[in-house]
Design a protein around this motif. Structure first.
Motif, PDB file in Angstrom:
ATOM      1  N   SER A 153       0.906  -1.176  -0.044  1.00 52.27           N
ATOM      2  CA  SER A 153       0.023   0.012   0.270  1.00 52.27           C
ATOM      3  C   SER A 153       0.991   1.346  -0.159  1.00 52.27           C
ATOM      4  N   LEU A 154       2.075   1.118   0.412  1.00 48.94           N
ATOM      5  CA  LEU A 154       2.765   2.336   0.714  1.00 48.94           C
ATOM      6  C   LEU A 154       3.689   2.876  -0.719  1.00 48.94           C
ATOM      7  N   LYS A 155       3.697   1.828  -1.652  1.00 49.91           N
ATOM      8  CA  LYS A 155       4.536   1.977  -2.867  1.00 49.91           C
ATOM      9  C   LYS A 155       4.392   3.067  -3.646  1.00 49.91           C
TER      10      LYS A 155
ATOM     11  N   GLU B 223       5.768   8.966  -4.791  1.00 47.57           N
ATOM     12  CA  GLU B 223       5.286  10.603  -5.005  1.00 47.57           C
ATOM     13  C   GLU B 223       6.369  10.998  -3.985  1.00 47.57           C
ATOM     14  N   GLU B 224       6.986  10.844  -3.045  1.00 49.26           N
ATOM     15  CA  GLU B 224       7.839  11.560  -2.173  1.00 49.26           C
ATOM     16  C   GLU B 224       9.005  11.588  -2.879  1.00 49.26           C
ATOM     17  N   VAL B 225       9.799  10.581  -3.497  1.00 52.29           N
ATOM     18  CA  VAL B 225      10.954  10.801  -4.202  1.00 52.29           C
ATOM     19  C   VAL B 225      10.782  11.913  -5.326  1.00 52.29           C
ATOM     20  N   HIS B 226       9.806  12.004  -6.053  1.00 57.45           N
ATOM     21  CA  HIS B 226       9.611  12.703  -7.146  1.00 57.45           C
ATOM     22  C   HIS B 226       9.507  14.046  -6.653  1.00 57.45           C
ATOM     23  N   GLU B 227       8.801  14.226  -5.601  1.00 57.56           N
ATOM     24  CA  GLU B 227       8.787  15.746  -4.988  1.00 57.56           C
ATOM     25  C   GLU B 227      10.227  16.339  -4.520  1.00 57.56           C
ATOM     26  N   PHE B 228      10.738  15.226  -3.951  1.00 62.55           N
ATOM     27  CA  PHE B 228      12.210  15.705  -3.519  1.00 62.55           C
ATOM     28  C   PHE B 228      13.075  16.092  -4.740  1.00 62.55           C
ATOM     29  N   LEU B 229      12.779  15.368  -5.911  1.00 58.46           N
ATOM     30  CA  LEU B 229      13.661  15.759  -7.030  1.00 58.46           C
ATOM     31  C   LEU B 229      13.121  17.106  -7.487  1.00 58.46           C
ATOM     32  N   GLN B 230      11.902  17.467  -7.466  1.00 60.68           N
ATOM     33  CA  GLN B 230      11.530  18.589  -7.785  1.00 60.68           C
ATOM     34  C   GLN B 230      12.199  20.047  -6.870  1.00 60.68           C
TER      35      GLN B 230
ATOM     36  N   LEU C  97      12.413   9.875   4.287  1.00 61.90           N
ATOM     37  CA  LEU C  97      12.881   9.006   5.551  1.00 61.90           C
ATOM     38  C   LEU C  97      11.817   8.497   6.208  1.00 61.90           C
ATOM     39  N   LEU C  98      10.418   8.877   6.285  1.00 58.65           N
ATOM     40  CA  LEU C  98       9.070   8.531   6.763  1.00 58.65           C
ATOM     41  C   LEU C  98       8.828   7.153   6.126  1.00 58.65           C
ATOM     42  N   GLN C  99       8.701   7.193   4.562  1.00 56.62           N
ATOM     43  CA  GLN C  99       8.760   5.945   3.966  1.00 56.62           C
ATOM     44  C   GLN C  99       9.545   4.868   4.614  1.00 56.62           C
ATOM     45  N   VAL C 100      10.877   5.093   4.590  1.00 56.81           N
ATOM     46  CA  VAL C 100      11.913   4.064   4.975  1.00 56.81           C
ATOM     47  C   VAL C 100      11.702   3.643   6.481  1.00 56.81           C
ATOM     48  N   PHE C 101      11.453   4.476   7.270  1.00 55.93           N
ATOM     49  CA  PHE C 101      11.015   4.114   8.818  1.00 55.93           C
ATOM     50  C   PHE C 101       9.914   3.239   8.789  1.00 55.93           C
ATOM     51  N   LEU C 102       8.723   3.433   7.935  1.00 57.23           N
ATOM     52  CA  LEU C 102       7.522   3.022   7.938  1.00 57.23           C
ATOM     53  C   LEU C 102       7.698   1.471   7.654  1.00 57.23           C
ATOM     54  N   HIS C 103       8.522   1.437   6.356  1.00 56.97           N
ATOM     55  CA  HIS C 103       8.761   0.215   5.764  1.00 56.97           C
ATOM     56  C   HIS C 103       9.580  -0.825   6.940  1.00 56.97           C
ATOM     57  N   ALA C 104      10.532  -0.094   7.491  1.00 55.61           N
ATOM     58  CA  ALA C 104      11.121  -0.894   8.507  1.00 55.61           C
ATOM     59  C   ALA C 104      10.384  -1.366   9.813  1.00 55.61           C
TER      60      ALA C 104
END
Length: 490
Positions: free
Chosen positions: A258-260, A265-272, A290-297
């Motif tokens: 569900s988080l994929k 989206e977050e990576v694209h927003e950072f690239l912007q 980082l939030l996404q990484v910690f959530l998956h962990a």
């Protein structure tokens, strides 16, 4: 081999000196001291005990390391001729680098050591501050420690804060994590009759008059979560709480699957934000990644399959293994050699017995066909499957474009799809050759279209309020106005 005896002078004045240490000092034939600036030595001198200090060595060097190395080298030369005693402040095995260097020399067979006691400064410090170290504490060297090493949730003792300059350096380092008004305590001559404690806000640390070579700075543990937001463990606790029994229903229901889309989206927003060179928003968007990484962990930990430590170990091991020119004895002379080593190491990692892994394995990206195309072509180019010049790339594009044009007129939907895919694939290859990210280019084009179309829509709403009320030529005129107002960058 002659013997070098190392003895501790204790943490405070003569009254606190251990009787056994005192007797050994009386019996010693030759005593060397790291520094004469210790209250015990004044009393010993009045009793006729002679010693020679290394204070003059400090004046020869700008850094402490070469000072300590010269002291050790001198001691090793002296002990070749006779037994000697070396006295240091506190306990020899607590915060005393010269002793650690001598221990290394002993391991190499250069000297025979006898290390005697002497009260360390830790016991009187704990007593003066009324703290129990069982709660967890850190002892760091004020001349070398980094804010990255500090655990804000433990008692922190900082030694080697001996003057205003060193106190200023400590203050600046601590302010990387703590607020400027966080209370710190300056402890001077702990355990002696001259013991002094003064608590000041952090920003005043280097303005305190009590700072000298008997000073230790104490930073109490942070107990308020909002004061520890720069601590990694705080963020981990926040994520664990969100996923926990009393947490957020949305976070509790999330899965890796569900988080994929949120990760993408977050990576694209950072690239912007990188394209916009917006540092403030970079901080925000990297936090979202980082939030996404910690959530998956946390999901991995909740399900019992892996945790954050597994992730850290895996990436740390990989970085060390793939950088032998940094962490081992491999020598490289160029970035090209680095890349070649990297690919060689990756192939070795992916080897399956004697059957090599397919070159394109692991390059597929389900979330981006453009990135997959780029990965495939980059990988193929690295093994020589590449045009010898850019002319070949352009000729291939012309060929695929003509084939698509033919299928538009004479082909079926399936053949048009196939040929248009070839056109896009070739365009990605052109982008790769000219070091352009097709993914970034597409994201930029989408943002540019959205911005300009937003202007067109605004003009329509300000006018007839219906797109159908305008001809294409009129709408295109709005589009051109948007281009003129925003330039080619919008």
């Amino acid at each position: 081999m002659h013997q070098l005896t190392i003895i501790g002078l204790g943490a405070s004045d003569f009254e606190q000196l251990q009787i056994g240490v005192y007797r050994k000092l009386q019996q010693a034939k030759k005593i060397y001291v790291r520094t004469i600036d210790h209250p015990v030595l004044n009393e010993l001198a009045t009793e006729g005990i002679e010693f020679e200090s290394f204070d003059h060595v400090y004046e020869k060097h700008d850094d402490f390391r070469p000072v300590y190395e010269e002291i050790v080298a001198t001691l090793l030369s002296y002990v070749e001729k006779e037994d000697i005693m070396y006295a240091v402040p506190g306990h020899p095995l607590v915060a005393e680098l010269t002793v650690q260097l001598l221990i290394e020399a002993e391991k190499e067979g250069k000297v025979k050591l006898n290390i005697e006691g002497g009260q360390s400064f830790l016991d009187p410090i704990f007593g003066a501050l009324r703290i129990d170290p069982i709660d967890g504490f850190q002892l760091v060297d004020g001349t070398t420690f980094s804010a990255h090493e500090v655990n804000m949730k433990q008692h922190l003792l900082i030694a080697q804060v001996y003057d205003t300059f060193s106190a200023s350096e400590v203050k600046l380092t601590l302010m990387e994590k703590y607020s400027e008004d966080y209370p710190v305590t300056i402890v001077t001559a702990a355990g002696s009759k001259d013991e002094k404690l003064r608590t000041v806000p952090l920003y005043e640390l280097d303005r305190a008059a009590e700072i000298d070579n008997l000073t230790t700075v104490y930073v109490p543990p942070v107990t308020n979560r909002d004061e520890a937001l720069r601590e990694w463990s705080t963020f981990r606790e926040i994520i664990s709480t969100l996923r926990g029994p009393n947490g957020c229903p949305w976070d509790q229901q999330q899965t890796h699957e569900s988080l994929k889309r949120y990760m993408l989206e977050e990576v694209h927003e950072f690239l912007q934000t990188v394209d916009e060179q917006d540092d403030e928003h970079m901080i925000e968007e990297l936090g979202d990644v980082l939030l996404q990484v910690f959530l998956h962990a946390q999901i991995g930990e909740d399900e019992g399959f892996f945790n954050l430590e597994d992730i850290l170990e895996a990436i740390s091991t990989k970085m060390i293994r793939r950088h032998p020119h940094v962490f081992s004895d491999t020598t490289v002379d160029s970035v090209e050699e680095v890349n070649a080593n990297w690919e060689k190491i990756k192939r070795k990692e992916n080897a399956n017995g004697e059957i090599p892994e397919p070159l394109l394995k692991g390059e597929y990206r389900a979330t981006s066909s453009l990135q997959t195309s780029y990965n495939y072509q980059r990988r193929a180019a690295k093994v020589g499957f590449e045009w010898s010049s850019t002319d070949g790339v352009w000729e291939k594009f012309s060929e695929e474009w003509q084939e698509f044009r033919t299928e538009v007129t004479n082909g079926t939907n399936e053949t048009r799809l196939d040929e248009f895919g070839d056109v896009l694939f070739t365009l990605v290859n052109i982008a790769r050759v000219y070091k352009i990210s097709a993914e970034d280019a597409m994201l930029h084009a989408n943002r540019k279209f959205a911005s300009r179309f937003g202007y067109v829509e605004a003009q329509v709403m300000a006018g007839k309020k219906d797109f159908k009320a305008y001809t294409f030529e009129e709408l295109d005129a709005f589009w051109n106005e948007a281009k003129l107002q925003g330039g080619n960058k919008v």
